[in-house]
Scaffold this active site. Sequence first.
Site, PDB file in Angstrom:
ATOM      1  N   GLY A  47       0.838  -1.199   0.000  1.00 39.77           N
ATOM      2  CA  GLY A  47       0.000   0.000   0.000  1.00 39.77           C
ATOM      3  C   GLY A  47       0.874   1.251   0.000  1.00 39.77           C
ATOM      4  O   GLY A  47       0.657   2.194  -0.770  1.00 39.77           O
ATOM      5  N   HIS A  48       1.907   1.242   0.864  1.00 37.58           N
ATOM      6  CA  HIS A  48       2.843   2.373   0.878  1.00 37.58           C
ATOM      7  C   HIS A  48       3.597   2.452  -0.452  1.00 37.58           C
ATOM      8  O   HIS A  48       3.854   3.543  -0.963  1.00 37.58           O
ATOM      9  CB  HIS A  48       3.884   2.222   1.993  1.00 37.58           C
ATOM     10  CG  HIS A  48       3.322   2.297   3.375  1.00 37.58           C
ATOM     11  ND1 HIS A  48       3.229   1.197   4.202  1.00 37.58           N
ATOM     12  CD2 HIS A  48       2.835   3.339   4.085  1.00 37.58           C
ATOM     13  CE1 HIS A  48       2.718   1.571   5.352  1.00 37.58           C
ATOM     14  NE2 HIS A  48       2.470   2.862   5.321  1.00 37.58           N
ATOM     15  N   GLN A  90      -8.622   9.938   7.862  1.00 36.82           N
ATOM     16  CA  GLN A  90      -7.352  10.671   7.941  1.00 36.82           C
ATOM     17  C   GLN A  90      -7.193  11.571   6.708  1.00 36.82           C
ATOM     18  O   GLN A  90      -6.766  12.726   6.816  1.00 36.82           O
ATOM     19  CB  GLN A  90      -6.187   9.684   8.032  1.00 36.82           C
ATOM     20  CG  GLN A  90      -4.827  10.323   7.922  1.00 36.82           C
ATOM     21  CD  GLN A  90      -3.698   9.391   8.298  1.00 36.82           C
ATOM     22  OE1 GLN A  90      -3.429   9.188   9.473  1.00 36.82           O
ATOM     23  NE2 GLN A  90      -3.024   8.819   7.322  1.00 36.82           N
ATOM     24  N   VAL A  99      -4.810  -0.615  -1.294  1.00 39.79           N
ATOM     25  CA  VAL A  99      -4.216  -1.805  -1.915  1.00 39.79           C
ATOM     26  C   VAL A  99      -4.605  -3.015  -1.055  1.00 39.79           C
ATOM     27  O   VAL A  99      -4.515  -2.963   0.171  1.00 39.79           O
ATOM     28  CB  VAL A  99      -2.679  -1.661  -2.028  1.00 39.79           C
ATOM     29  CG1 VAL A  99      -2.064  -2.926  -2.632  1.00 39.79           C
ATOM     30  CG2 VAL A  99      -2.334  -0.444  -2.871  1.00 39.79           C
ATOM     31  N   GLN A 145      -6.231   5.743   0.687  1.00 39.30           N
ATOM     32  CA  GLN A 145      -7.663   5.846   1.012  1.00 39.30           C
ATOM     33  C   GLN A 145      -8.126   4.819   2.045  1.00 39.30           C
ATOM     34  O   GLN A 145      -9.256   4.899   2.511  1.00 39.30           O
ATOM     35  CB  GLN A 145      -8.497   5.693  -0.262  1.00 39.30           C
ATOM     36  CG  GLN A 145      -8.506   6.965  -1.086  1.00 39.30           C
ATOM     37  CD  GLN A 145      -9.284   6.842  -2.377  1.00 39.30           C
ATOM     38  OE1 GLN A 145      -9.495   5.737  -2.867  1.00 39.30           O
ATOM     39  NE2 GLN A 145      -9.693   7.961  -2.934  1.00 39.30           N
ATOM     40  N   LYS A 146      -7.279   3.871   2.407  1.00 35.12           N
ATOM     41  CA  LYS A 146      -7.694   2.988   3.499  1.00 35.12           C
ATOM     42  C   LYS A 146      -7.958   3.821   4.752  1.00 35.12           C
ATOM     43  O   LYS A 146      -8.842   3.531   5.537  1.00 35.12           O
ATOM     44  CB  LYS A 146      -6.646   1.910   3.804  1.00 35.12           C
ATOM     45  CG  LYS A 146      -7.153   0.945   4.886  1.00 35.12           C
ATOM     46  CD  LYS A 146      -6.174  -0.116   5.223  1.00 35.12           C
ATOM     47  CE  LYS A 146      -5.064   0.367   6.103  1.00 35.12           C
ATOM     48  NZ  LYS A 146      -5.471   0.689   7.490  1.00 35.12           N
ATOM     49  N   ASP A 147      -7.146   4.874   4.914  1.00 33.88           N
ATOM     50  CA  ASP A 147      -7.334   5.795   6.038  1.00 33.88           C
ATOM     51  C   ASP A 147      -8.175   6.973   5.551  1.00 33.88           C
ATOM     52  O   ASP A 147      -7.704   8.124   5.495  1.00 33.88           O
ATOM     53  CB  ASP A 147      -5.974   6.270   6.548  1.00 33.88           C
ATOM     54  CG  ASP A 147      -5.109   5.097   6.971  1.00 33.88           C
ATOM     55  OD1 ASP A 147      -5.575   4.275   7.759  1.00 33.88           O
ATOM     56  OD2 ASP A 147      -3.967   4.999   6.493  1.00 33.88           O
ATOM     57  N   SER A 185      -2.213  -3.396   5.671  1.00 33.63           N
ATOM     58  CA  SER A 185      -2.032  -2.557   6.848  1.00 33.63           C
ATOM     59  C   SER A 185      -0.802  -3.046   7.595  1.00 33.63           C
ATOM     60  O   SER A 185      -0.537  -4.255   7.642  1.00 33.63           O
ATOM     61  CB  SER A 185      -3.258  -2.698   7.769  1.00 33.63           C
ATOM     62  OG  SER A 185      -2.947  -2.223   9.065  1.00 33.63           O
ATOM     63  N   GLN A 241      -0.008  10.428  18.414  1.00 33.02           N
ATOM     64  CA  GLN A 241      -1.266   9.885  17.896  1.00 33.02           C
ATOM     65  C   GLN A 241      -1.638   8.558  18.556  1.00 33.02           C
ATOM     66  O   GLN A 241      -2.609   7.916  18.154  1.00 33.02           O
ATOM     67  CB  GLN A 241      -1.252   9.780  16.371  1.00 33.02           C
ATOM     68  CG  GLN A 241      -0.301   8.754  15.777  1.00 33.02           C
ATOM     69  CD  GLN A 241      -0.157   8.922  14.268  1.00 33.02           C
ATOM     70  OE1 GLN A 241       0.428   9.872  13.771  1.00 33.02           O
ATOM     71  NE2 GLN A 241      -0.704   7.988  13.509  1.00 33.02           N
TER      72      GLN A 241
HETATM   73  O1  PAF Z   1      -0.958   7.045   8.166  1.00 36.63           O
HETATM   74  C1  PAF Z   1       0.075   7.092   8.855  1.00 36.63           C
HETATM   75  O2  PAF Z   1       0.998   6.269   8.734  1.00 36.63           O
HETATM   76  C2  PAF Z   1       0.218   8.172   9.912  1.00 36.63           C
HETATM   77  O3  PAF Z   1      -1.003   8.458  10.520  1.00 36.63           O
HETATM   78  C3  PAF Z   1       0.897   9.450   9.396  1.00 36.63           C
HETATM   79  C4  PAF Z   1       0.055  10.141   8.330  1.00 36.63           C
HETATM   80  C5  PAF Z   1       2.266   9.117   8.822  1.00 36.63           C
HETATM   81  C6  PAF Z   1       1.090  10.444  10.534  1.00 36.63           C
HETATM   82  O4  PAF Z   1       1.880   9.913  11.550  1.00 36.63           O
END
Ligand code: PAF
Length: 281
Positions: free
Chosen positions: A36-37, A153, A176, A148-150, A185, A61
Site C-alpha cells: 500500500g505504501h 485521515q 491496496v 484511502q484505506k485511512d 495494513s 497519535q
Molecule cells: O498514516 C500514517 O501512517 C500516519 O497516521 C501518518 C500520516 C504518517 C502520521 O503519523
Amino acid sequence: MIIIRTPAEMRDWSLAARATGSTIGFVPTMGALHEGHASLLRAAAAQNDKAVASIFVNPTQFAPNEDFAAYPRTFDADRAMCEEAGIGVIYAPDANALYPEGYATYVNVEKVSAGLCGASRPIFFRGVATVVAKLFNTVLPHRAYFGQKDAQQCAVIRRMTRDLDFGVEIVEMPTVREADGLAMSSRNRYLTPEERQQALAISRGLFKARAMMEGGERDSLVLVNAVRNEMDALNIDYVELVDANTIEPLARATGRVLLAAAAWVGKARLIDNIQYEVPEQ
Ligand code: PAF
C-alpha cells in the site's frame, strides 16, 4: 539515498531543492512499509522531480493504552522499499527532534475528526494533524500522498491543508488489497493465520454493501447491517455510512459516501472502507 534526521537539515534540503525549481513529492509514513505504501512511494517519485518519505512512529497519535511501543519498526526493509520505489530522501527524525522538552502546540481539526476513529481514539487525529503539519513545514512538499484505506485521515488532512493554507496538493491513492480482499495494513502483522482468515469478514461485508448500493440500495441501516452481519464474529468498533468529505453520518446514501468499518481482531484494531459516488437521479 539521503537519510535526514533533523527538522533543520530537512528544511535546508527542501529549500535548496525548491530554489532549483524542483517539485517535491512527499509520503508521510510510520514505517513498517507494505505494498500500500509502495503505491504512494512510486506515485510520489513518478509525479515529482524529487521524492521524500518520512518514517516516524508518531507518539502523539497513540493513547497510553495503544500499541506505540509494539508498533513494528523495520527501518532496513523500509529503506530498501523506498530506494526501489525511487525515493531520494528518507526523513527519519527521532521523537525529541519533533517534540522537544516543553512542546505545547497541537492542531485540532474540528468536526471531521469527531466521528468514526475519532470517537474511539479521541487524541488520534490531533496527533496526526499536528505531526503532518510539522512535516509539511519542514519537507515543504508540492504534493503529499495518502492512502484511502485511512479515509477519515485523508478528510482531516484535506481540511487542515485548506484551513491552514499549506498550499500542498493532497493526492489520495486507492486502498491496496491482498488477493483475498484484506486491506493492506502494517497492523496485519499482529494477526495469527486464524485471525487473518477472520479479518476477511470486514472487506467481505463492505464489498457486499457496495454491490447493494450499485443495485440501488440507499438506506444506511440496511447497508450497515449487511456489513455488521458479515462481521458478527468480530469485536466491532463501528460500521457507519457517512459523507466522504465531512464525515457526518447519513441516513441515506447520497453524494460521495464513505462506508467505513473498524474492528478488533485479536490484538489488531483493523479499519477498512469503501467509497461510492451515488449517481444523481
Ligand atoms: O498514516 C500514517 O501512517 C500516519 O497516521 C501518518 C500520516 C504518517 C502520521 O503519523
